[in-house]
Every structure is written in structure tokens, then in C-alpha cells.
Motif scaffolding. Structure first.
Motif, mmCIF file in Angstrom:
data_model
loop_
_atom_site.group_PDB
_atom_site.id
_atom_site.type_symbol
_atom_site.label_atom_id
_atom_site.label_comp_id
_atom_site.label_asym_id
_atom_site.label_seq_id
_atom_site.Cartn_x
_atom_site.Cartn_y
_atom_site.Cartn_z
ATOM 1 N N THR A 1 0.814 -1.217 0.000
ATOM 2 C CA THR A 1 0.000 0.000 0.000
ATOM 3 C C THR A 1 0.844 1.262 0.000
ATOM 4 N N ALA A 2 1.835 1.332 0.883
ATOM 5 C CA ALA A 2 2.607 2.561 1.038
ATOM 6 C C ALA A 2 3.335 2.923 -0.256
ATOM 7 N N PHE A 3 4.011 1.952 -0.854
ATOM 8 C CA PHE A 3 4.800 2.249 -2.050
ATOM 9 C C PHE A 3 3.911 2.422 -3.278
ATOM 10 N N THR A 4 2.719 1.812 -3.276
ATOM 11 C CA THR A 4 1.765 2.071 -4.346
ATOM 12 C C THR A 4 1.267 3.506 -4.275
ATOM 13 N N LEU A 5 0.982 3.982 -3.057
ATOM 14 C CA LEU A 5 0.577 5.378 -2.894
ATOM 15 C C LEU A 5 1.657 6.333 -3.392
ATOM 16 N N MET A 6 2.895 6.057 -2.990
ATOM 17 C CA MET A 6 3.987 6.935 -3.418
ATOM 18 C C MET A 6 4.195 6.868 -4.924
ATOM 19 N N GLY A 7 4.103 5.660 -5.501
ATOM 20 C CA GLY A 7 4.302 5.526 -6.943
ATOM 21 C C GLY A 7 3.246 6.257 -7.740
#
Length: 684
Positions: free
Chosen positions: A24-30
Motif C-alpha cells: 500500500t505505502a509504495f503504491t501510494l507513493m508511486g
């Protein structure tokens, strides 16, 4: 290049990516970086001059400097260190003995211990797994229905994310820009009310259909009474309190008696029994005394002194009442908002005053410069206080009058297993709610207290001796500084806890493999959980800024406002959406992604953000109780016998989802259940 359609595309992609299993976190950032690059793209410009890279740094730095998030690792460490110290096994056994004659006693005990352990820990996965290991097989071996057993464990394990100190409420406070302590105060009564509804359901089901929870055979809950206590029991009812009091005055009554260790019984054993008997009385008197002190004594001087300034403020404000009303502020363009800025927009546009970033950190009970309803003695307080005190006194008298040797042994077990954790939890909550400490400082107290209990469970005598030394040192330093009596007690308590933890802990850390392993595992698990939460905040801050930059937030607001909903309709729509999102998503994604969409609309519909946040916290119980992504079910399945299926666990969880919905209805019909305590402590 901004376009509201791109904002809605971001929202759809993040839901699809999470359901596909992407982090979730890195998908949000991406997604934030990609769509932010499109928003800031300038034809003919170099790719590395795009302002999205500046925005990434700013949002990351904003999360790094958020002092409120310091309480997350401390509360998480408090939960993990108590879980690894295996303090819950003895608690489960003692509570089960105390409720041995109640219908479905094992299920009731499981729910109560889950709730209590969830409050102390706040980590759903750890509570469900631990209670599944401890309670699942005993309930199945006793003939309990699989659905009843699994439902009690999974529903009870989720209460820790609602009842303070809760990490979920900390995350919501940081997102919504609200006070953590007000949210903690608001969640207290709904959390206990939801626990009460769970208990009513279990007891009602067991009474209607006794076959699902057969009574335990007597040999499974009998407690062996020592020989010296048997000699002190009197009459056919074998009452023991009078015998203990008589032995305290005439130790010769126990002449020749031996204790469980084979040694002659001396006055030390009698004093120990008297101390155990005094614990319920001391806890009851202490609770009522603290309530009287806070409501009547502590607030009385402040109310008296605040009356004069309040009247002067009212008098000076009277001439200004005829001043012309200011023109409404012009509409502002949709701009990206930082997390926690939702509550600031109204005050900035209405007053032009800047508010510090981040959620409010309460360092005192209230702002004494502002007239407030806080501190006023509630109506009918004296009648309720003395009536409740009289009822508790009668219950204590009846309890001591009927106590036999077996019940005294059970009370000893409760004092050894439940009271220390209970006192720690009450202290952690009290120092927050009464404004003595901020949430971060209270979390530090909780982490130190958890370490103290973990070390004391292995090395009782050294911890007690060093605690006594630390208490004396703290009192001495307080006297040297000229502190008052209350400050001396606080200094002595902190000194005793600190020395009782640090000195024996460091001394036995190398020789005790178990202690070293517990501290190591707790530290690594805390770092892992904290890193997940902080990366989620970084990704969410970037995602929400780009989403607002594209106009997605404004588009959703205009769509909702065009529906001409009433406050009830908006509340119902928001809670239904959150309830449905709880099926595929976890609470972290819902809090950091979707709550910022609803929060700016609360002012328009005149919905209290504290009430809304508490209802969201109750509603998100469904995120752990609703298939197909009910994480509690998978946690329990991993430690259950092979014949227990996921469908049986899901079936056991479903009634508790309906109870959550019923609790939400009560909260809306009776908002005072949520808002009374924060308004009484801190004012409106």
C-alpha cells in the motif's frame, strides 16, 4: 496539467492495486509521483526540473517532523513486550476461575481477556493469535460450538484498535488534525459499550441454547485450598474472612500449620492474606476518591477563578456585538492539503489566524483563557456518586461475607495476574485523559511499565528491592527540590519503576536467554510495525496532495453537495462506504486514503469530527470481521486445529458485524455517549 478525471483515475487505481496485493505505502507513493509528474509537467522543460520531486521531499520531511507519531512505536513496543513476556496465560486461568459458574464461562473469559489484552497491546494480530493458542483448544475440548469459540476470539481481539490507547485513533488524529486525547476520551464509553453488547450476545446465546457451551466438570475449576486456610474457615458456608482477621489478632490459631511449601505458617503469610483481601477495597476506595478529587476538588478553584475573567470578556465583547458582520471570504481554488489540515481551513478563512501543523497535542486539561463548560460539576453528580458508592459498598460486603478459602485463592491469582496490568493500563489512560501528560509521554510511561512487568515476571525479588531503592531516591530528590506531596509520590513512583526496570534488566540480560530474546523480538517487531505506519503516512501525504492538485477532492465534494443530503444522510452514506471498504481493505488504507475525502465535508454538514472519527473507529471493527479479507479469521485459522475451517470462523464472526452496526445506531441516536466525556474534561 491537472484534470479531475485523473484524480478519479488515481483513486480507482489505488483500490485495484491494493486488492491485487501490491504494498500500500509504495503504491501510494508511486501513483502520487506519476500523476504528480503529469500535473507539474511543463512542455519543453527538463524532467528533473519537475516540481513533483520537491513535493516528495516536503511531504516526507513533514512526516519525519510530526512529533505525534512518536507515540506509535512506544505504544506498539508496550504491546509487544507484554505479549512476549507471556503474562496473559496466568491471567486467562485466573479470570476463568473467577467466572467459572457463569454460562459459557470459557467464552466470556476469552472475550474479557481479549478486550483487556487488546487495550494493553492494541495489536489485533498478536491478540488473536495469542488467544487462539491459549483459549481455542480448551473451548473445543469442553464441547463448545466452533462458531461461538471463533467469534469470541476474533471479535474480542479487534477491540484493541478501538479502546484507548489505540494506534488507529493516533493515525486518525494525525490525518484529521484532531486532538488525540479528545479522541481517546470519546472512544472510551463506545468501546466499553460494544464490549457489553458482545457479552450480552454470548450469554444470551448460551442461555437459549446450552448445548453450544456445556458446563465444565467440577474437577476443571476446583482450586486446592491450603491446609492452614482450611483451618480458618468457619461454619457450613466455610467463610474465611473472619478467620483471617482472627488469625491476625491471634497467630496462635495457626500453631503447627504448614504452608504449600511445607514451612510453618508465620505472621508473614497472614499479612499476605490480609493484603490480598484489602486489594478490592483499596481499588474501590481509590477509584471513588480519585473521581471525587477530580470532579469536586481539582476543578473547583479553576471554575471560581475563571468566572471573573469570563465576565470581563463578556462585558468587553458587548459593545462589539453591534459591529457590522464581515463579508464572506472569497472562494478559494482547490489546493493540495497536507494531512491534518482539514480542520484548519475554517479557522484560517474565518479568522485569518495560522494554526500550527499537525494534530493538537494536549499538554494541559484546557485553555484557561477561554470560557468553557469544562470543569463544571455535572447535574445530579452527588446523588449518582453516593448512590453508586453505597451500591459498591454493599457488593463488597456481600463478597467478603460469602468468601471461602477457594475464593480467596482465586483472588490471589487475580491480584497477581490482572491487577498489575490493570493498574498500568489505568495509569497510562489517566495521565492522558487528565492532561497530566501528552499522548507521547504517556506512551513512554506505558513502555517503561511494560518492561518493568516483563522483568518482574522473571526476577521478582531483585525488582522489588531496586524499586524500593528507586522510590526512596525519588522521594529524596523531590524533598530536596521542595515539591508538594503529590509530586513526591509521582517522583517516587517514577524512580522506583525506573531503577526496578533498568538495574535488574541490565544485570540479568546476559544470563537470561528468554529475557534477551523477548526484548530483541519486541524491538524488531516494533521497528517493523512503525516503519509500515510511517511509510503509509509518507505515501498518503503525497497521494492526497496530488489528488487535490488534480481537483479530485473538489469534484467529490461538489458531487456530495449536489445530492442535498441531510446530516443523517451524509453520516449514513459515509459509514456505509467505510463499511463496504472494510471488506477488501484494512483499516490503515481506509484511514489514510478515504477518510481525508470525507473530513473536509464535516463542516458543511455540521458533523463533529470527534464523533465522526469515533464512529469510523467502531465501524472499522468490520474490517477485521468481514470476509473475504477478514484478517482476524486468517490469524485464528493459522493456530486452530485442522478440522476448524475458514467458513466456520466466518460464520462465527458475522453476528458481531451486526452488533457493530447496532452500536453505530446507538452512537448516532445518543451522541452524548461519545461526546460527554471529552466535553466534560476539555470543554466544547
Amino acid at each position: 496539467m491537472s484534470d479531475p478525471a485523473l484524480g478519479l483515475t488515481m483513486l480507482g487505481l489505488i483500490v485495484a492495486a491494493i486488492m491485487m496485493g501490491f504494498p500500500t505505502a509504495f503504491t501510494l507513493m508511486g501513483l502520487g509521483m506519476i500523476f504528480g509528474y503529469i500535473a507539474f509537467w511543463v512542455p519543453g522543460g527538463h524532467w528533473y526540473d519537475n516540481r513533483i520531486f520537491d513535493l516528495i521531499v516536503q511531504r516526507t520531511y513533514g512526516v519525519m517532523t510530526n512529533d505525534t507519531l512518536l507515540s506509535v512505536p512506544l505504544f506498539v513496543f508496550m504491546g509487544y513486550i507484554m505479549e512476549r513476556a507471556a503474562l496473559v496465560d496466568r491471567m486467562f486461568h485466573s479470570v476463568q476461575l473467577a467466572f467459572r459458574r457463569v454460562p459459557a464461562s470459557l467464552a466470556v473469559t476469552t472475550l474479557l481477556v481479549c478486550a483487556f489484552w487488546g487495550i494493553a497491546s492494541g495489536i489485533v494480530g498478536a491478540v488473536v493469535v495469542l488467544m487462539g493458542v491459549i483459549a481455542m483448544r480448551p473451548m473445543l475440548n469442553a464441547g463448545y460450538d466452533v462458531k461461538l469459540a471463533s467469534g469470541a476470539i476474533t471479535a474480542g481481539g479487534t477491540l484493541g484498535i478501538l479502546i484507548p490507547p489505540s494506534v488507529m485513533l493516533i493515525v486518525y488524529a494525525a490525518v484529521a488534525g484532531q486532538s488525540i486525547v479528545k479522541l481517546y476520551a470519546a472512544a472510551m464509553l463506545p468501546g466499553f459499550f460494544l464490549t457489553f453488547l458482545y457479552l450480552v450476545y454470548i450469554l444470551g446465546w448460551a442461555i437459549i441454547n446450552p448445548k453450544i457451551a456445556p458446563k465444565l466438570p467440577p474437577d476443571q475449576y476446583r482450586v486446592k485450598v491450603p491446609e492452614y486456610l482450611s483451618r480458618l474457615e468457619r461454619g457450613r458456608a466455610r467463610r474465611v474472612v473472619g478467620g483471617v482477621l482472627a488469625a491476625a489478632l491471634r497467630p496462635s490459631l495457626l500453631g503447627g500449620a504448614t504452608g504449600p511449601d511445607g514451612r510453618p505458617v508465620g505472621y508473614r503469610v497472614i499479612a499476605h492474606n490480609l493484603l490480598v483481601l484489602s486489594v478490592p477495597l483499596l481499588l474501590t476506595v481509590g477509584t471513588f476518591a480519585a473521581t471525587w478529587w477530580y470532579v469536586v476538588v481539582y476543578n473547583a478553584p479553576e471554575v471560581a477563578t475563571a468566572a471573573a475573567p469570563a465576565s470581563r470578556v463578556a462585558a468587553s465583547a458587548a459593545p462589539a456585538a453591534t459591529a457590522p458582520v464581515a463579508a464572506p471570504a472569497p472562494a478559494t481554488e482547490d489546493k493540495p492539503q497536507e494531512l491534518g489540515a482539514a480542520a484548519e481551513s475554517e479557522s484560517e478563512t474565518g479568522e485569518g489566524a495560522k494554526k500550527p501543523e499537525g494534530p493538537e497535542e494536549m499538554t494541559s486539561l484546557r485553555d484557561t483563557s477561554v470560557a468553557s463548560d469544562a470543569g463544571k460539576i455535572p447535574a445530579h453528580f452527588y446523588g449518582w456518586f453516593w448512590g453508586t458508592a453505597a451500591a459498591c459498598g454493599l457488593l463488597l460486603f456481600f463478597y467478603f461475607w460469602r468468601m471461602d478459602g477457594e475464593q480467596l485463592e482465586i483472588l490471589k491469582e487475580l491480584c497477581a495476574s490482572v491487577v498489575p496490568l490493570g493498574v498500568l493500563t489505568v495509569v497510562v489512560l489517566a495521565v492522558i485523559l487528565f492532561g497530566i501528560c501528552t499522548a507521547t509521554e504517556s506512551a513512554a510511561i506505558g513502555a517503561l511499565g511494560a518492561l518493568y512487568l516483563a522483568v518482574m515476571s522473571k526476577f521478582v525479588r531483585p525488582v522489588l528491592w531496586w524499586s524500593l531503592i528507586g522510590f526512596v531516591v525519588g522521594i529524596t530528590l523531590g524533598i530536596y527540590e521542595g515539591e508538594d506531596f503529590a509530586s513526591l509520590l509521582v517522583a517516587g513512583s517514577i524512580g522506583g519503576t525506573l531503577l526496578g526496570t533498568v538495574v535488574p534488566g541490565l544485570w540479568y540480560l546476559r544470563s537470561s536467554v528468554e529475557l534477551r530474546q523477548n526484548v530483541k523480538e519486541s524491538t524488531f517487531l516494533t521497528a517493523k510495525t512503525t516503519a509500515m505506519v510511517c511509510w503509509l503516512f509518507v505515501g498518503s501525504a503525497l497521494f492526497s496532495a496530488v489528488f487535490a492538485l488534480h481537483g479530485g477532492q473538489g469534484l467529490i465534494e461538489r458531487w456530495v453537495l449536489s445530492m442535498n443530503l441531510s446530516p443523517l444522510g451524509f453520516q449514513f452514506l459515509a459509514q456505509v462506504i467505510i463499511f463496504l471498504l472494510g471488506w477488501p481493505l484494512e483499516w490503515t488504507e481506509i484511514i489514510v486514503i478515504f477518510c481525508p475525502i470525507f473530513i473536509p465535508l464535516l463542516t458543511h454538514f455540521n458533523v463533529d469530527p470527534i464523533l465522526f472519527g469515533t464512529m469510523v473507529a467502531v465501524n472499522l471493527q468490520a474490517a477485521f470481521l468481514s470476509p473475504p479479507v477478514a484478517m482476524s479469521a486468517f490469524y485464528l485459522k493459522g493456530v486452530s486445529p485442522k478440522h476448524v475451517t475458514l467458513n466456520q470462523i466466518f460464520a462465527g464472526m458475522m453476528p458481531y458485524m451486526l452488533i457493530v452496526c447496532l452500536c453505530l445506531v446507538f452512537m448516532y441516536i445518543w451522541p452524548g455517549m461519545t461526546l460527554w466525556l471529552p466535553e466534560f474534561l476539555y470543554g466544547k
